[in-house]
Design an enzyme around this catalytic site. Structure first.
Site, PDB file in Angstrom:
ATOM      1  N   CYS A 124       5.967 -60.480  52.606  1.00  0.00           N
ATOM      2  CA  CYS A 124       6.695 -60.524  53.904  1.00  0.00           C
ATOM      3  C   CYS A 124       6.943 -59.116  54.449  1.00  0.00           C
ATOM      4  O   CYS A 124       7.977 -58.867  55.085  1.00  0.00           O
ATOM      5  CB  CYS A 124       8.010 -61.291  53.790  1.00  0.00           C
ATOM      6  SG  CYS A 124       7.787 -63.018  53.439  1.00  0.00           S
ATOM      7  N   HIS A 174      11.551 -56.010  55.521  1.00  0.00           N
ATOM      8  CA  HIS A 174      11.071 -57.383  55.328  1.00  0.00           C
ATOM      9  C   HIS A 174      10.949 -58.017  56.726  1.00  0.00           C
ATOM     10  O   HIS A 174      11.699 -57.651  57.633  1.00  0.00           O
ATOM     11  CB  HIS A 174      12.134 -58.120  54.493  1.00  0.00           C
ATOM     12  CG  HIS A 174      11.773 -59.492  54.038  1.00  0.00           C
ATOM     13  ND1 HIS A 174      11.833 -60.594  54.859  1.00  0.00           N
ATOM     14  CD2 HIS A 174      11.377 -59.953  52.827  1.00  0.00           C
ATOM     15  CE1 HIS A 174      11.496 -61.668  54.173  1.00  0.00           C
ATOM     16  NE2 HIS A 174      11.207 -61.306  52.928  1.00  0.00           N
ATOM     17  N   LYS A 190      19.118 -64.413  45.199  1.00  0.00           N
ATOM     18  CA  LYS A 190      18.569 -63.193  44.575  1.00  0.00           C
ATOM     19  C   LYS A 190      19.604 -62.550  43.648  1.00  0.00           C
ATOM     20  O   LYS A 190      19.337 -61.575  42.969  1.00  0.00           O
ATOM     21  CB  LYS A 190      18.129 -62.202  45.649  1.00  0.00           C
ATOM     22  CG  LYS A 190      16.961 -62.739  46.484  1.00  0.00           C
ATOM     23  CD  LYS A 190      16.367 -61.701  47.356  1.00  0.00           C
ATOM     24  CE  LYS A 190      15.532 -62.285  48.466  1.00  0.00           C
ATOM     25  NZ  LYS A 190      14.155 -62.590  48.082  1.00  0.00           N
TER      26      LYS A 190
HETATM   27  N1  PLP Z   1      15.253 -58.858  53.101  1.00  0.00           N
HETATM   28  C1  PLP Z   1      14.696 -58.480  51.960  1.00  0.00           C
HETATM   29  C2  PLP Z   1      14.636 -57.026  51.605  1.00  0.00           C
HETATM   30  C3  PLP Z   1      14.170 -59.440  51.098  1.00  0.00           C
HETATM   31  O1  PLP Z   1      13.602 -59.075  49.943  1.00  0.00           O
HETATM   32  C4  PLP Z   1      14.231 -60.810  51.467  1.00  0.00           C
HETATM   33  C5  PLP Z   1      13.627 -61.842  50.614  1.00  0.00           C
HETATM   34  O2  PLP Z   1      12.667 -61.585  49.911  1.00  0.00           O
HETATM   35  C6  PLP Z   1      14.853 -61.157  52.659  1.00  0.00           C
HETATM   36  C7  PLP Z   1      15.351 -60.149  53.452  1.00  0.00           C
HETATM   37  C8  PLP Z   1      15.009 -62.558  53.091  1.00  0.00           C
HETATM   38  O3  PLP Z   1      15.875 -63.229  52.222  1.00  0.00           O
HETATM   39  P1  PLP Z   1      16.107 -64.799  52.330  1.00  0.00           P
HETATM   40  O4  PLP Z   1      14.724 -65.419  52.323  1.00  0.00           O
HETATM   41  O5  PLP Z   1      16.900 -65.129  51.122  1.00  0.00           O
HETATM   42  O6  PLP Z   1      16.819 -65.055  53.604  1.00  0.00           O
END
Ligand code: PLP
Length: 406
Positions: A364, A122, A225
């Site tokens: 993302c 991500h 999540k």
């Molecule tokens: N890493 C992964 C694999 C994710 O799916 C996400 C969010 O979609 C994030 C990081 C970032 O999470 P947050 O926006 O809750 O900080």
């Protein structure tokens, strides 16, 4: 066997119509819905014990502190951290990764050092490391993927060397659903003396996480999540490592003593928790962890695998020009796909008109889209409150959309 209808009654948001159709919520990888237990717990905090934590002698402050620290202890047990002080409250996964990279930027990473991430990350597990490399002169290396969306462990082995200082990979890919062999990857990194951050944003809602069994140095996740509130997350870190890292932010709560000449820092976990924390969020996350444990993560993942298999089979049976992105052997309940040359956004808009919420776009993860040479995908991601009949509703909506757009 899970009683899905009783479970759904715990999630008031699911019981509504969108555009005159029953809501089908398949955007769980972006954020999950909240059970009543969490909603009422947060509400109850503000109604009855709202107060600032840790520094009050009065009754309410004591109750708020106990509730927040009680949530920390629940999370410690849930992820099997050895010590309470290894559990740091953050704003979420992104915040946790930035905490680590910002701290490392204070002289702990130098020119000539190497950091390994993967092609499956991500953006929040790419950009902070790029910023750290820009600041420090370290080199960023990337583990490649294959056409199924799996990491190449051979390539990973060849990237590792005595120069590798950190490896940062996700436990589960949000775009493709791939479950990565993180325990093995951590062991390989440790052989060359490197440390490992695991981005557990997508794993926490599906898998039982045991940070000691994994031997992760840092493990980060997001409360929202995991059926908890937004704006709260966890950074787990091994105590010795956290003691070595300089604090991320300065301010109240994170100090032992302040004079104009010098400040000494508080012990863990408070060293990394500057400012008034998200008290209601922490309490809500503790309740979300309770809720998930009442259902059982083994039951959750078994049922979600059924949903994944059913959705994959139905999509393949109904659309001859379907392309699924991410067909890893070990995969969680995410289906990323395209039908013909229809733009994912156009289909997503039609699905929404028919009550079905999926995510469209690059999720993302632009490097993954670049690898497959596509602008984005439609992504249906399932939680344990979803049903096969909702998948049928999505398939029917897709059939209408495809007929309109072809
Ligand atoms: N890493 C992964 C694999 C994710 O799916 C996400 C969010 O979609 C994030 C990081 C970032 O999470 P947050 O926006 O809750 O900080």
């Amino acid at each position: 066997m899970l009683d899905i209808q009783s479970i759904r009654a715990h999630f008031p948001i699911l019981n509504q119509e969108v555009n005159g159709k029953p809501l089908v919520y398949f955007d769980n990888a972006a954020t999950t819905q909240k059970p009543l237990k969490v909603i009422e717990g947060v509400d109850n905090y503000y109604r009855t014990i709202n107060s600032n934590v840790h520094r009050g002698v009065h009754h309410l402050s004591g109750l708020a502190t106990d509730a927040m620290e009680g949530a920390r202890a629940k999370i410690q047990r849930h992820i099997n951290a050895a010590k309470l002080q290894e559990v740091i409250f953050t704003k979420g996964t992104t915040d946790g990764i930035n905490l680590l990279t910002s701290s490392l930027a204070k002289g702990l990473i130098k020119e000539g050092d190497e950091i390994i991430i993967s092609h499956l990350e991500h953006h929040s597990n790419i950009v902070p490391w790029q910023m750290l490399c820009e600041q420090s002169g370290a080199l960023l290396k990337v583990i490649p993927i294959n056409g199924k969306g799996e990491l190449s462990l051979d390539a990973y082995r060849s990237l590792l060397s005595a120069k590798t200082k950190w490896v940062a990979v996700n436990h589960i890919s949000n775009a493709l659903g791939t479950i990565n062999p993180v325990k093995e990857m951590i062991a390989l990194a440790h052989e060359v003396g490197a440390k490992v951050l695991i981005d557990g944003a997508q794993a926490a809602p599906h898998l039982q996480i045991d940070v000691q069994d994994l031997a992760a140095d840092i493990y980060v996740l997001s409360g929202h999540k995991l059926f908890g509130p937004t704006g709260i997350g966890i950074l787990y870190g091994k105590e010795d490592l956290l003691n070595e890292l300089p604090p991320y932010q300065g301010g109240g709560e994170m100090i032992a003593e302040v004079t104009f000449e010098k400040t000494t820092y508080a012990a863990l976990p408070h060293k990394f928790e500057a400012g008034t924390p998200n008290i209601a969020g922490a309490i809500g996350l503790g309740l979300a962890v309770d809720y998930v444990n009442e259902i059982g993560l083994a039951n959750i993942s078994a049922y979600e695998q059924e949903l994944l298999e059913y959705a994959t089979q139905e999509l393949k049976a109904n659309f001859s020009n379907l392309r699924i992105f991410g067909e890893a052997e070990h995969k969680t309940s995410v289906v990323s796909f395209l039908i013909g040359d229809i733009h994912p956004y156009d289909l997503g808009v039609i699905l929404d008109k028919l009550g079905v919420a999926v995510r469209t776009g690059h999720h993302c993860t632009q490097p993954i889209m670049q690898y497959f040479n596509i602008p984005g995908t439609l992504r249906a991601s399932f939680a344990f409150y979803n049903t096969k009949s909702e998948i049928d509703q999505m398939i029917a909506a897709l059939q209408k959309g495809v007929a309109m757009l072809s």
